[in-house]
Design an enzyme around this catalytic site. Structure first.
Site, PDB file in Angstrom:
ATOM      1  N   LYS A 116     -23.988  -2.068 -18.615  1.00 21.20           N
ATOM      2  CA  LYS A 116     -24.166  -2.014 -17.196  1.00 21.20           C
ATOM      3  C   LYS A 116     -23.466  -3.336 -16.726  1.00 21.20           C
ATOM      4  O   LYS A 116     -22.961  -3.128 -15.443  1.00 21.20           O
ATOM      5  CB  LYS A 116     -25.250  -1.415 -16.740  1.00 21.20           C
ATOM      6  CG  LYS A 116     -25.607  -0.036 -16.642  1.00 21.20           C
ATOM      7  CD  LYS A 116     -26.735   0.604 -16.024  1.00 21.20           C
ATOM      8  CE  LYS A 116     -26.800   2.186 -16.010  1.00 21.20           C
ATOM      9  NZ  LYS A 116     -28.188   2.370 -15.097  1.00 21.20           N
ATOM     10  N   LYS A 208     -19.041  10.122 -22.221  1.00 18.11           N
ATOM     11  CA  LYS A 208     -20.334  11.099 -21.805  1.00 18.11           C
ATOM     12  C   LYS A 208     -19.949  11.636 -20.400  1.00 18.11           C
ATOM     13  O   LYS A 208     -19.133  11.021 -19.766  1.00 18.11           O
ATOM     14  CB  LYS A 208     -21.513  10.177 -21.746  1.00 18.11           C
ATOM     15  CG  LYS A 208     -22.544  10.423 -22.543  1.00 18.11           C
ATOM     16  CD  LYS A 208     -23.638   9.553 -22.345  1.00 18.11           C
ATOM     17  CE  LYS A 208     -24.464  10.214 -21.107  1.00 18.11           C
ATOM     18  NZ  LYS A 208     -25.718   9.458 -20.887  1.00 18.11           N
ATOM     19  N   LYS A 211     -21.830  10.802 -13.609  1.00 17.68           N
ATOM     20  CA  LYS A 211     -21.332  10.826 -12.318  1.00 17.68           C
ATOM     21  C   LYS A 211     -20.613   9.793 -11.689  1.00 17.68           C
ATOM     22  O   LYS A 211     -19.917   9.841 -10.703  1.00 17.68           O
ATOM     23  CB  LYS A 211     -23.131  10.905 -11.503  1.00 17.68           C
ATOM     24  CG  LYS A 211     -23.850   9.651 -11.696  1.00 17.68           C
ATOM     25  CD  LYS A 211     -25.166   9.828 -11.105  1.00 17.68           C
ATOM     26  CE  LYS A 211     -26.129   9.141 -12.183  1.00 17.68           C
ATOM     27  NZ  LYS A 211     -27.540   9.903 -11.923  1.00 17.68           N
TER      28      LYS A 211
END
Ligand code: TRP
Length: 345
Positions: A116, A208, A211
């Site tokens: 991240k 994956k 969103k």
């Protein structure tokens, strides 16, 4: 002898953007199932969400939307507890204690943080770095024993176990002196199971479902209508071969594997059952069946979510009630932790 703890399930979902099929099959289906065998606490983790920037109005909306999704999927907020994290201040309080228990070296190993933060490490929030400690506090505030999570959270759960272990050891004498026996926190167990714990993008079987993917065609959102679901399934990436008849034939075919896994999970079957039925056939036939199944399963959930979010006062009342009941448990834990650590209160 290891002390025994009352079985209790805890899990959390972040209120950030659209909930999709990956959240549903990877976590929420399991949450629903566990209600029959355990006391469950399900938390909308808004404190986690703000570790990266959230637009305030969007955040409010997302908190209500995740709550609506829980309920629309079949979680019973009366029999169990559904609440949002920021209404129970013990999460933040216990997280501070854990900031002082967890070691820098442990957090430095967290792969999700590395992913991240990327190259911009100097510029991400301190909260993003300390996030696993807050997650440990979520679980330990209730001394939960079982945590249904997706694959990607396994490492964070191991950290929660390490924190519990270190707390139990460091404060062992004080824990015993205060009458809590040999260990105060249980070592929570991850529950990661099922044919689709990792739902992949419909556009790329190696990624994956997320969103944050730029393409909406990569995911099926819980609020997608029948047309959108059918179209996304029809356009899902596949390969030119027909479907195999055995599960082994799905190896090195990530897109086929993903679609078969989704079908299996939605139908509560194994991949091998699905291939018995569709093996040897063309993708087009299978995709039609998958689209029908997805519409049948997700359509009613999306419709119920839309109905629920139209009455925010009702959702807020559910969250307030859940928070009140969660607070009662977390306050007990925090009181004991203060005694164990040696605070005056
Ligand atoms: N970190 C989890 C995620 O991003 C959400 C979460 C927060 C959680 N606290 C938790 C999950 C406690 C399980 C238990 O998916």
């Amino acid at each position: 002898m290891a002390p025994s703890f009352k079985p209790l399930v805890f899990s959390g979902v972040q209120p950030t953007g659209n909930l999709h099929l990956g959240n549903y099959l990877g976590a929420i289906v399991k949450f629903v199932e566990l209600q029959n065998s355990h006391d469950c606490i399900y938390c909308v983790v808004d404190l986690h969400a703000i570790t990266v920037w959230q637009d305030p109005a969007e955040l409010t909306k997302s908190i209500r939307e995740v709550t609506a999704a829980f309920i629309a999927c079949g979680i019973d907020p009366k029999k169990h507890i559904v609440f949002n994290q920021s209404q129970v201040h013990e999460h933040a309080e216990l997280a501070w204690i854990f900031n002082c228990v967890a070691r820098l070296g442990w957090l430095n190993r967290m792969t999700q943080f590395k992913e991240k933060a990327g190259k911009d490490r100097e510029n991400v929030s301190v909260g993003l770095y300390a996030y696993p400690n807050l997650m440990a506090a979520d679980i330990h505030a209730y001394r939960a024993t079982h945590v249904p999570v997706g694959e990607d959270q396994k490492q964070h759960l191991e950290l929660a176990r390490d924190i519990a272990q270190k707390f139990n050891t460091d404060f062992g004498a004080s824990i015993a002196a205060h009458g809590f026996g040999e260990a105060f926190f249980p070592l929570p167990e991850p529950l990661i199971q099922g044919p689709a714990t990792r739902v992949m993008s419909l556009r790329d079987g190696a990624k994956k479902m997320s969103k944050s993917d730029a393409s909406d065609y990569s995911r099926i959102n819980l609020t997608d209508d029948a047309d959108a679901i059918a179209q996304k399934v029809r356009k899902a990436k596949t390969d030119p071969e027909p479907l195999p008849s055995e599960e082994k034939g799905l190896e090195k075919r990530p897109e086929a594997d993903n679609l078969v896994g989704i079908y299996a999970a939605l139908h509560n079957k194994t991949k091998s059952d699905v291939l018995n039925e569709f093996g040897g056939g063309q993708f087009s036939t299978f995709k039609t069946a998958l689209a029908d199944l997805a519409v049948a399963k997700l359509g009613p959930i999306g419709a119920e979510m839309k109905r629920l979010v139209q009455d925010p006062a009702h959702i807020d009342a559910i969250l307030r009630d859940g928070s009140r009941r969660a607070s009662a448990i977390a306050a007990e834990t925090m009181k004991a932790v203060k005694d164990i650590v040696g605070f005056v209160h």
